[in-house]
Design a protein around this motif. Structure first.
Motif, PDB file in Angstrom:
ATOM      1  N   GLU A 233      42.993  71.403  33.785  1.00 41.97           N
ATOM      2  CA  GLU A 233      44.029  70.979  34.734  1.00 41.97           C
ATOM      3  C   GLU A 233      43.478  69.965  35.740  1.00 41.97           C
ATOM      4  O   GLU A 233      44.153  68.989  36.092  1.00 41.97           O
ATOM      5  N   LEU A 234      42.245  70.195  36.205  1.00 40.24           N
ATOM      6  CA  LEU A 234      41.616  69.256  37.134  1.00 40.24           C
ATOM      7  C   LEU A 234      41.367  67.903  36.455  1.00 40.24           C
ATOM      8  O   LEU A 234      41.517  66.850  37.080  1.00 40.24           O
ATOM      9  N   ASN A 235      40.991  67.927  35.188  1.00 41.69           N
ATOM     10  CA  ASN A 235      40.816  66.683  34.431  1.00 41.69           C
ATOM     11  C   ASN A 235      42.139  65.924  34.308  1.00 41.69           C
ATOM     12  O   ASN A 235      42.183  64.703  34.453  1.00 41.69           O
ATOM     13  N   ASN A 236      43.217  66.669  34.040  1.00 38.98           N
ATOM     14  CA  ASN A 236      44.538  66.049  33.930  1.00 38.98           C
ATOM     15  C   ASN A 236      44.984  65.447  35.261  1.00 38.98           C
ATOM     16  O   ASN A 236      45.525  64.348  35.321  1.00 38.98           O
ATOM     17  N   MET A 237      44.739  66.197  36.355  1.00 34.68           N
ATOM     18  CA  MET A 237      45.165  65.730  37.671  1.00 34.68           C
ATOM     19  C   MET A 237      44.334  64.550  38.165  1.00 34.68           C
ATOM     20  O   MET A 237      44.768  63.802  39.028  1.00 34.68           O
ATOM     21  N   ALA A 238      43.137  64.400  37.604  1.00 35.24           N
ATOM     22  CA  ALA A 238      42.303  63.259  37.974  1.00 35.24           C
ATOM     23  C   ALA A 238      42.937  61.941  37.535  1.00 35.24           C
ATOM     24  O   ALA A 238      42.668  60.885  38.106  1.00 35.24           O
ATOM     25  N   LEU A 239      43.810  62.009  36.529  1.00 34.10           N
ATOM     26  CA  LEU A 239      44.518  60.822  36.042  1.00 34.10           C
ATOM     27  C   LEU A 239      45.797  60.557  36.829  1.00 34.10           C
ATOM     28  O   LEU A 239      46.501  59.579  36.582  1.00 34.10           O
ATOM     29  N   GLY A 240      46.115  61.474  37.758  1.00 32.62           N
ATOM     30  CA  GLY A 240      47.333  61.338  38.552  1.00 32.62           C
ATOM     31  C   GLY A 240      48.311  62.459  38.226  1.00 32.62           C
ATOM     32  O   GLY A 240      48.330  62.965  37.090  1.00 32.62           O
ATOM     33  N   GLU A 241      49.096  62.858  39.196  1.00 28.48           N
ATOM     34  CA  GLU A 241      50.007  63.994  39.020  1.00 28.48           C
ATOM     35  C   GLU A 241      51.101  63.694  38.005  1.00 28.48           C
ATOM     36  O   GLU A 241      51.547  64.579  37.280  1.00 28.48           O
ATOM     37  N   GLN A 242      51.543  62.424  37.944  1.00 28.82           N
ATOM     38  CA  GLN A 242      52.588  62.070  36.974  1.00 28.82           C
ATOM     39  C   GLN A 242      52.084  62.224  35.544  1.00 28.82           C
ATOM     40  O   GLN A 242      52.774  62.775  34.685  1.00 28.82           O
ATOM     41  N   SER A 243      50.861  61.762  35.313  1.00 27.66           N
ATOM     42  CA  SER A 243      50.251  61.904  33.975  1.00 27.66           C
ATOM     43  C   SER A 243      50.103  63.372  33.607  1.00 27.66           C
ATOM     44  O   SER A 243      50.326  63.764  32.459  1.00 27.66           O
ATOM     45  N   GLN A 245      51.966  65.837  34.675  1.00 24.85           N
ATOM     46  CA  GLN A 245      53.301  66.376  34.378  1.00 24.85           C
ATOM     47  C   GLN A 245      53.758  65.981  32.986  1.00 24.85           C
ATOM     48  O   GLN A 245      54.360  66.775  32.262  1.00 24.85           O
ATOM     49  N   PHE A 246      53.465  64.755  32.592  1.00 28.38           N
ATOM     50  CA  PHE A 246      53.837  64.288  31.252  1.00 28.38           C
ATOM     51  C   PHE A 246      53.116  65.073  30.161  1.00 28.38           C
ATOM     52  O   PHE A 246      53.604  65.193  29.041  1.00 28.38           O
ATOM     53  N   SER A 247      51.925  65.611  30.501  1.00 31.68           N
ATOM     54  CA  SER A 247      51.171  66.396  29.510  1.00 31.68           C
ATOM     55  C   SER A 247      51.732  67.820  29.374  1.00 31.68           C
ATOM     56  O   SER A 247      51.226  68.617  28.589  1.00 31.68           O
ATOM     57  N   GLY A 248      52.756  68.137  30.166  1.00 29.30           N
ATOM     58  CA  GLY A 248      53.399  69.448  30.088  1.00 29.30           C
ATOM     59  C   GLY A 248      52.853  70.470  31.055  1.00 29.30           C
ATOM     60  O   GLY A 248      53.165  71.663  30.968  1.00 29.30           O
ATOM     61  N   MET A 249      52.049  70.037  31.995  1.00 33.89           N
ATOM     62  CA  MET A 249      51.425  70.953  32.950  1.00 33.89           C
ATOM     63  C   MET A 249      52.342  71.204  34.140  1.00 33.89           C
ATOM     64  O   MET A 249      53.006  70.286  34.627  1.00 33.89           O
ATOM     65  N   ASP A 250      52.388  72.459  34.577  1.00 36.44           N
ATOM     66  CA  ASP A 250      53.124  72.809  35.798  1.00 36.44           C
ATOM     67  C   ASP A 250      52.221  72.476  36.986  1.00 36.44           C
ATOM     68  O   ASP A 250      51.446  73.311  37.453  1.00 36.44           O
ATOM     69  N   VAL A 251      52.331  71.245  37.460  1.00 37.84           N
ATOM     70  CA  VAL A 251      51.398  70.716  38.458  1.00 37.84           C
ATOM     71  C   VAL A 251      51.422  71.536  39.741  1.00 37.84           C
ATOM     72  O   VAL A 251      50.371  71.898  40.288  1.00 37.84           O
ATOM     73  N   LYS A 252      52.624  71.845  40.222  1.00 38.31           N
ATOM     74  CA  LYS A 252      52.747  72.522  41.521  1.00 38.31           C
ATOM     75  C   LYS A 252      52.063  73.883  41.513  1.00 38.31           C
ATOM     76  O   LYS A 252      51.277  74.207  42.407  1.00 38.31           O
TER      77      LYS A 252
END
Length: 354
Positions: A233-243, A245-252
């Motif tokens: 999740e931290l790796n995904n968020m390093a690319l930005g929160e929008q990216s 979210q597009f990967s299907g992650m519940d960012v919040k």
């Protein structure tokens, strides 16, 4: 072919870095236990520690030496390692989450909030048994989380969104405010108790024992587990929160979980050792230079190197002007302040050239 070669080189680098890190951890802990007024050989240190862990007797020397090694030195080394590992891992999580190398428990206000909570326990002399024997760490964690929530609210009002830069600015402002309240409490403390609180706010693992290790350990396990399992999740968020979210992650929800895990680590560390700055800032940044940005490696290496670093910082604090002992927070601040300044200037130049 080039991709395969790059992957093999990267794996080999990580293997060597793992070996070096483990040797660094073991070496720092041996040094922490070995150095002191009472001389003892390294084999005898291993005999005492192994005997105590296994419930057997391998050491046939004096009982006083055994007591010094196990009850005073080794418990202190273990505590310093857990505190350093907690702060460093929390710093790595905050930096990854906010995508800013200047973020750490100290700069975003969590450490100051936890410090205020712990000082209130000391000031009002709330008994440890008030909350199942964990009064100080629980109150420190709650105040740390509370401070983080206030920082996020201020950021939201100030910029209309959770801007990473505004979070850090709000954290620094709130840290100053919390520091002022702590100073006020110190000023109101009776003279006979003031030295205890004042020394505690500078950060130290002196005069602690296995009781303090037992205090931090459950919170360390919970906080570390929450953060370590969220490396993807931290790796995904390093690319930005929008990216993300597009990967299907519940960012919040994932963001909240990581923030809670980092706050648990910070609050528990502050509760047993006082305020120790810059560990969560310096170590994760150094680890990223060695491993790259992948949190699969950043998080565990930050944990291990941060723990070993604080063991060595504590060793320096108690030997540099022996027999007088410096607060460990003073040592980490003296090392961390110039590094923090360099990072700040470096980031400003990057923005100017962008």
């Amino acid at each position: 072919m080039q991709k395969l070669f790059t992957q093999m080189f990267s794996n080999k680098k990580i293997i060597w870095l793992t070996v070096f890190t483990l040797l660094f951890v073991v070496g720092s802990m041996i040094a922490g236990v070995f150095v002191g007024a009472v001389s003892i050989t390294v084999p005898d240190i291993f005999k005492i520690i192994a005997g105590k862990i296994l419930g057997m007797s391998f050491y046939d020397g004096e009982k006083t030496t055994e007591l010094i090694i196990w009850e005073i030195r080794f418990s202190r080394v273990v505590l310093a390692f857990l505190v350093g590992a907690s702060l460093s891992l929390a710093g790595a999580a905050f930096q990854g989450l906010l995508r800013n190398t200047l973020a750490d428990p100290y700069t975003i206000g969590v450490s100051s909030g936890a410090t205020l909570g712990a000082v209130l326990v000391l000031f009002f002399q709330i008994p440890a048994t008030f909350i199942a024997g964990y009064t100080q760490p629980i109150i420190a964690i709650l105040f740390g989380l509370g401070t983080l929530i206030i920082v996020l609210i201020i950021t939201n009002f100030a910029s209309g969104k959770l801007s990473n830069e505004t979070i850090i600015l709000a954290g620094i402002i709130l840290s100053s405010f919390m520091g002022a309240i702590v100073s006020l409490l110190i000023a109101l403390t009776p003279r006979e108790d003031i030295s205890n609180i004042l020394y505690w706010t500078m950060g130290s693992v002196a005069m602690r024992g296995w009781g303090h290790v037992q205090l931090i350990l459950p919170f360390f396990i919970i906080g570390a587990a929450i953060i370590l399992i969220h490396y993807r999740e931290l790796n995904n968020m390093a690319l930005g929160e929008q990216s993300a979210q597009f990967s299907g992650m519940d960012v919040k929800s994932k963001k909240k979980l990581i923030l809670i895990g980092a706050s648990i680590l910070t609050g528990a560390a502050v509760a047993v050792s006082g305020a120790i700055g810059f560990v969560g800032l310096v170590i994760p940044h150094l680890v990223r230079l060695l491993t790259g940005a992948n949190h699969r490696y950043v998080l565990p290496f930050s944990l291990l190197i941060g723990g070993a670093y604080l063991v060595l910082a504590d060793l320096l604090a108690r030997t540099i002007i022996a027999p007088t002992e410096l607060p460990i927070g003073v040592v980490t601040a003296l090392i961390g302040t110039p590094i923090f300044t360099i990072l700040l200037v470096k980031q400003r130049f990057k923005k100017r050239n962008a």
